[in-house]
Write a protein that holds these residues in place. Structure first.
Motif, mmCIF file in Angstrom:
data_model
loop_
_atom_site.group_PDB
_atom_site.id
_atom_site.type_symbol
_atom_site.label_atom_id
_atom_site.label_comp_id
_atom_site.label_asym_id
_atom_site.label_seq_id
_atom_site.Cartn_x
_atom_site.Cartn_y
_atom_site.Cartn_z
ATOM 1 N N PRO A 33 2.158 30.426 40.441
ATOM 2 C CA PRO A 33 2.891 30.843 41.645
ATOM 3 C C PRO A 33 4.382 31.059 41.347
ATOM 4 N N ILE A 34 5.017 31.944 42.132
ATOM 5 C CA ILE A 34 6.479 32.105 42.009
ATOM 6 C C ILE A 34 7.179 31.345 43.144
ATOM 7 N N GLY A 35 6.454 30.570 43.859
ATOM 8 C CA GLY A 35 7.022 29.790 44.960
ATOM 9 C C GLY A 35 5.886 29.128 45.728
ATOM 10 N N GLY B 43 5.311 32.456 37.790
ATOM 11 C CA GLY B 43 4.943 33.858 37.556
ATOM 12 C C GLY B 43 4.108 34.065 36.305
ATOM 13 N N THR B 44 4.232 35.252 35.766
ATOM 14 C CA THR B 44 3.378 35.682 34.663
ATOM 15 C C THR B 44 4.063 35.451 33.321
ATOM 16 N N PRO B 45 3.397 34.766 32.392
ATOM 17 C CA PRO B 45 4.004 34.550 31.074
ATOM 18 C C PRO B 45 4.360 35.880 30.408
ATOM 19 N N ALA B 46 5.367 35.826 29.560
ATOM 20 C CA ALA B 46 5.810 36.989 28.762
ATOM 21 C C ALA B 46 6.543 38.045 29.584
ATOM 22 N N ILE B 47 6.661 37.834 30.888
ATOM 23 C CA ILE B 47 7.468 38.754 31.702
ATOM 24 C C ILE B 47 8.801 38.039 31.917
ATOM 25 N N SER B 48 9.786 38.382 31.086
ATOM 26 C CA SER B 48 11.078 37.671 31.050
ATOM 27 C C SER B 48 10.850 36.164 30.883
ATOM 28 N N ASP B 49 9.844 35.800 30.175
ATOM 29 C CA ASP B 49 9.478 34.414 29.896
ATOM 30 C C ASP B 49 8.894 34.360 28.491
ATOM 31 N N PRO B 50 8.797 33.153 27.898
ATOM 32 C CA PRO B 50 8.196 33.073 26.557
ATOM 33 C C PRO B 50 6.745 33.543 26.568
ATOM 34 N N CYS C 249 3.832 37.596 40.208
ATOM 35 C CA CYS C 249 4.868 38.093 39.311
ATOM 36 C C CYS C 249 5.981 38.618 40.218
ATOM 37 N N ALA C 250 7.197 38.138 40.019
ATOM 38 C CA ALA C 250 8.294 38.537 40.918
ATOM 39 C C ALA C 250 8.526 40.041 40.855
ATOM 40 N N LEU C 251 8.332 40.616 39.668
ATOM 41 C CA LEU C 251 8.527 42.054 39.477
ATOM 42 C C LEU C 251 7.608 42.870 40.392
ATOM 43 N N ILE D 5 15.425 44.858 38.354
ATOM 44 C CA ILE D 5 16.271 43.972 37.544
ATOM 45 C C ILE D 5 16.087 42.542 38.036
ATOM 46 N N TYR D 6 15.996 41.583 37.118
ATOM 47 C CA TYR D 6 15.994 40.166 37.486
ATOM 48 C C TYR D 6 17.435 39.679 37.414
ATOM 49 N N GLU D 7 17.820 38.798 38.322
ATOM 50 C CA GLU D 7 19.177 38.258 38.226
ATOM 51 C C GLU D 7 19.244 36.809 38.682
ATOM 52 N N GLU E 182 14.063 34.816 47.005
ATOM 53 C CA GLU E 182 13.178 33.669 47.268
ATOM 54 C C GLU E 182 11.768 34.096 47.720
ATOM 55 N N LEU E 183 11.198 35.043 46.994
ATOM 56 C CA LEU E 183 9.883 35.564 47.374
ATOM 57 C C LEU E 183 8.841 34.457 47.469
ATOM 58 N N THR E 184 8.056 34.499 48.484
ATOM 59 C CA THR E 184 6.958 33.570 48.799
ATOM 60 C C THR E 184 7.436 32.155 49.153
ATOM 61 N N GLU F 31 16.569 32.729 44.112
ATOM 62 C CA GLU F 31 16.202 33.641 43.018
ATOM 63 C C GLU F 31 16.122 35.066 43.565
ATOM 64 N N PHE F 32 16.499 36.013 42.735
ATOM 65 C CA PHE F 32 16.565 37.405 43.184
ATOM 66 C C PHE F 32 15.877 38.376 42.244
ATOM 67 N N VAL F 33 15.185 39.338 42.845
ATOM 68 C CA VAL F 33 14.820 40.548 42.119
ATOM 69 C C VAL F 33 15.594 41.677 42.809
HETATM 70 N N1 SAM Z 1 7.688 35.362 34.562
HETATM 71 C C1 SAM Z 1 8.327 35.438 35.858
HETATM 72 C C2 SAM Z 1 7.618 36.511 36.697
HETATM 73 O O1 SAM Z 1 6.446 36.780 36.448
HETATM 74 O O2 SAM Z 1 8.233 37.056 37.608
HETATM 75 C C3 SAM Z 1 9.815 35.671 35.755
HETATM 76 C C4 SAM Z 1 10.542 34.570 35.054
HETATM 77 S S1 SAM Z 1 12.243 34.854 34.891
HETATM 78 C C5 SAM Z 1 12.690 33.525 33.816
HETATM 79 C C6 SAM Z 1 12.901 34.244 36.395
HETATM 80 C C7 SAM Z 1 13.457 35.369 37.273
HETATM 81 O O3 SAM Z 1 12.392 35.988 37.987
HETATM 82 C C8 SAM Z 1 14.434 34.895 38.339
HETATM 83 O O4 SAM Z 1 15.745 34.788 37.837
HETATM 84 C C9 SAM Z 1 14.308 35.983 39.377
HETATM 85 O O5 SAM Z 1 15.037 37.130 38.993
HETATM 86 C C10 SAM Z 1 12.816 36.306 39.301
HETATM 87 N N2 SAM Z 1 12.062 35.448 40.237
HETATM 88 C C11 SAM Z 1 11.177 34.476 39.916
HETATM 89 N N3 SAM Z 1 10.679 33.927 41.045
HETATM 90 C C12 SAM Z 1 11.250 34.574 42.083
HETATM 91 C C13 SAM Z 1 11.136 34.474 43.493
HETATM 92 N N4 SAM Z 1 10.354 33.579 44.056
HETATM 93 N N5 SAM Z 1 11.885 35.303 44.259
HETATM 94 C C14 SAM Z 1 12.696 36.222 43.699
HETATM 95 N N6 SAM Z 1 12.842 36.357 42.380
HETATM 96 C C15 SAM Z 1 12.135 35.555 41.573
#
Ligand code: SAM
Length: 286
Positions: A20-22, A94-101, A123-125, A168-170, A196-198, A226-228
């Protein structure tokens, strides 16, 4: 509930499992099944993941596997696959390997001829893109922009020159800086800040570049979370000549102070130095 069809004995493989991303309810039934059944879970942070997994009764052995340890531990993973063990790779969110190890171990497992099996999910993307209202194709994912100012500027210039939607992730401590750069370099373009998705304070801010920094400055509480950042396609595609100028300016800015880079580009292209300096820094005074 078990509609998930997995073989009775898992083959040696690496399952890449989305977390989960949240909202914890987003952990998929198939993810739960796989995480319960593999021999070992490779987790970015075992403490973070243990909490989530314990809540659904998963007690599988976990090994810490993050950007510092990934390379060192990968050969051990290969040795264990050779002995018939199965693995799941997870990240904190979220999903591994997407801006993650994950990309290193995934590549090695493929090279050794073992299966890498996706268990897709949050996946936040894709979550942000799916609610953006902007076309998903073509779209370009830039992950995190570099942190150093000139490299950041150069990458943003490259991104903005792409035709289509940008994602963009930030991090929260850089979101105002990004907002300011978007105002300076992408004015007029539609932007979505997916925050803060979800989660409880989920917010979808639809705004036009030119007003982004103000939106954050008006209420510092908006900087939290957290932001996308998703940018809709540019309404005016820059001419190839403009793109060449941007490229030249960005290249020179890597090596020289902004005023010198602007002066040289102006000499080569004939474009006023002030305009180029503003394009580079967002400031009007050279
Ligand atoms: N692997 C993750 C994915 O599948 O989205 C991303 C990991 S990366 C280290 C973390 C970044 O993803 C955050 O800085 C933010 O840009 C984005 N992110 C992760 N969770 C989020 C959420 N709940 N809401 C908005 N952006 C999120």
């Amino acid at each position: 509930m078990s509609q998930v069809i997995l073989p009775p004995i898992l083959p040696p493989a690496l399952y890449v499992v989305a977390m989960p991303i949240g909202h914890r309810g987003d952990l998929a039934p198939r993810a739960i099944e796989v995480l319960s059944r593999v021999d070992i879970i490779l987790a970015e942070d075992t403490r973070v993941s243990r909490q989530i997994l314990k809540a659904v009764g998963i007690l599988t052995r976990m090994i810490s596997f993050n950007s510092y340890s990934e390379v060192g531990k990968t050969e051990k993973v290969i040795e264990s696959l050779e002995k018939g063990q199965s693995f799941a790779l997870i990240s904190d969110a979220g999903t591994p390997a997407i801006s993650d190890p994950g990309s290193f171990v995934i590549k090695r497992v493929i090279e050794y001829g073992y299966s890498v099996i996706p268990v897709p999910g949050p996946c936040a993307l894709t979550a942000a893109l799916s609610v953006s209202g902007f076309p998903a194709a073509p779209s370009h994912f830039f992950g995190f922009l570099p942190t150093r100012s000139s490299a950041r500027d150069q990458e943003l210039t490259t991104a903005l020159a792409c035709a289509g939607t940008l994602i963009i992730y930030e991090a929260p401590h850089r979101i105002v800086d990004l907002a300011k750069r978007l105002d300076a370099k992408a004015a007029g373009r539609n932007v979505l800040f997916a925050r803060e998705l979800t989660k409880t304070h989920e917010q979808l801010i639809r705004i036009t570049a030119g007003q982004c920094e103000k939106w954050f400055i008006d209420n510092p509480d908006r900087i939290r979370g957290e932001f996308v950042v998703v940018l809709g396609p540019s309404k005016i595609q820059p001419s190839s000549c403009e793109l060449e100028t941007e490229k030249l300016l960005a290249m020179l800015a890597r090596e020289l102070p902004p005023s010198k880079a602007a002066a040289l580009t102006s000499e080569i292209t004939g474009i006023p130095k002030k305009k180029l300096y503003r394009q580079l820094t967002g400031k009007s005074e050279v």
